[in-house]
Write an enzyme that holds these catalytic residues in place. Structure first.
Site, PDB file in Angstrom:
ATOM      1  N   ASP A  18      42.956  38.704  33.954  1.00  0.00           N
ATOM      2  CA  ASP A  18      43.817  39.872  33.978  1.00  0.00           C
ATOM      3  C   ASP A  18      44.339  40.076  32.561  1.00  0.00           C
ATOM      4  O   ASP A  18      44.245  39.179  31.707  1.00  0.00           O
ATOM      5  CB  ASP A  18      44.959  39.618  34.963  1.00  0.00           C
ATOM      6  CG  ASP A  18      45.977  40.737  34.979  1.00  0.00           C
ATOM      7  OD1 ASP A  18      45.577  41.908  35.126  1.00  0.00           O
ATOM      8  OD2 ASP A  18      47.172  40.437  34.826  1.00  0.00           O
ATOM      9  N   ASP A  20      47.651  42.446  31.482  1.00  0.00           N
ATOM     10  CA  ASP A  20      49.111  42.522  31.419  1.00  0.00           C
ATOM     11  C   ASP A  20      49.747  41.386  32.208  1.00  0.00           C
ATOM     12  O   ASP A  20      49.456  41.199  33.393  1.00  0.00           O
ATOM     13  CB  ASP A  20      49.604  43.850  31.992  1.00  0.00           C
ATOM     14  CG  ASP A  20      49.126  45.052  31.192  1.00  0.00           C
ATOM     15  OD1 ASP A  20      48.776  44.865  30.019  1.00  0.00           O
ATOM     16  OD2 ASP A  20      49.105  46.165  31.743  1.00  0.00           O
ATOM     17  N   ASP A 180      48.287  36.795  37.073  1.00  0.00           N
ATOM     18  CA  ASP A 180      49.723  36.533  37.148  1.00  0.00           C
ATOM     19  C   ASP A 180      50.387  37.103  38.397  1.00  0.00           C
ATOM     20  O   ASP A 180      51.608  36.992  38.537  1.00  0.00           O
ATOM     21  CB  ASP A 180      50.426  37.127  35.929  1.00  0.00           C
ATOM     22  CG  ASP A 180      50.402  38.658  35.953  1.00  0.00           C
ATOM     23  OD1 ASP A 180      49.308  39.234  36.074  1.00  0.00           O
ATOM     24  OD2 ASP A 180      51.474  39.272  35.868  1.00  0.00           O
TER      25      ASP A 180
END
Length: 225
Positions: A18, A20, A180
């Site tokens: 990922d 961000d 995240d």
């Protein structure tokens, strides 16, 4: 090395990341663009702390959450105008204050040096994604880059992960997703691959442990140190 616990005795063939909240702390610039958007609409600004809890499901959802907070209306008639304003302002500031998290380049270099393929699978629009990869000199590490508007579905749907694995010819059992948020964890679980979740990212205030990733780490360096 945590990776050896999942892929004993070696490493995965492919690691999907990922962006961000995993590789890049992009909230400062996202918050700046959101506040400029709101100011242009004569609405109260949100501030960075609120925006930090709103990111993770793509640009459209971020704008919807900001409008809902500012107007008190779940579905605002201002969305189209607001989204256009957000894209304009984020295009001007997307790399002003964002920073790579510790251990990013070390991990990417380690994987490259060990012949592990890498891909980027993010819900951020592909135009901004590619610009940020160039700004932070990360594009060289990735064999495939998919944004939130690259396919018909985005995370938590497994389609982007399955697409990346298919294009690179790697099976789910030999793939690791690093993210995240719930979106990353659920996408990986549905795609049939292992997932490592970082604790420092954007998951709307919910601990990533709630979604039972295979590995939980506080720092990317834990994967190879």
């Amino acid at each position: 090395m945590l990776l050896s616990e999942l892929y004993n005795p070696g490493l995965p063939q492919l690691v999907l990341f990922d962006l961000d909240g995993t590789l890049l702390d992009s909230v400062p610039d996202l918050a700046l663009a959101i506040d400029r958007m709101l100011a242009a609409l004569d609405l109260p600004m949100a501030g960075q702390s609120r925006v930090r809890h709103w990111v993770g499901n793509g640009a459209q959802m971020l704008v919807k959450r900001a409008l809902a907070h500012a107007t008190g209306v779940e579905e605002s008639d201002l969305f189209d105008q607001a989204f256009t304003l957000f894209l304009h302002h984020y295009g001007l500031c997307c790399a002003e204050q964002s920073k790579l998290y510790p251990g990013v380049e070390a991990l990417l270099t380690f994987l490259r040096d060990n012949q592990v393929s890498m891909g980027l699978v993010t819900n951020k629009p592909i135009g901004f994604t590619e610009r940020l990869l160039d700004e932070y000199d990360l594009r060289r590490f990735f064999s495939i880059v998919l944004g939130g508007d690259s396919l018909a579905e985005k995370k938590p749907h497994p389609m982007p992960l399955l697409c990346a694995m298919d294009r690179l010819g790697v099976a789910p059992v030999q793939t690791l997703m690093v993210g995240d948020s719930r979106s990353d964890i659920k996408a990986a679980q549905q795609a049939g691959c292992k997932v490592a979740a970082v604790t420092y990212g954007y998951n709307h205030g919910v601990p990533v442990s709630a979604y039972q990733p295979d590995i939980i780490i506080d720092d990317l360096a834990e994967l190879f140190s």
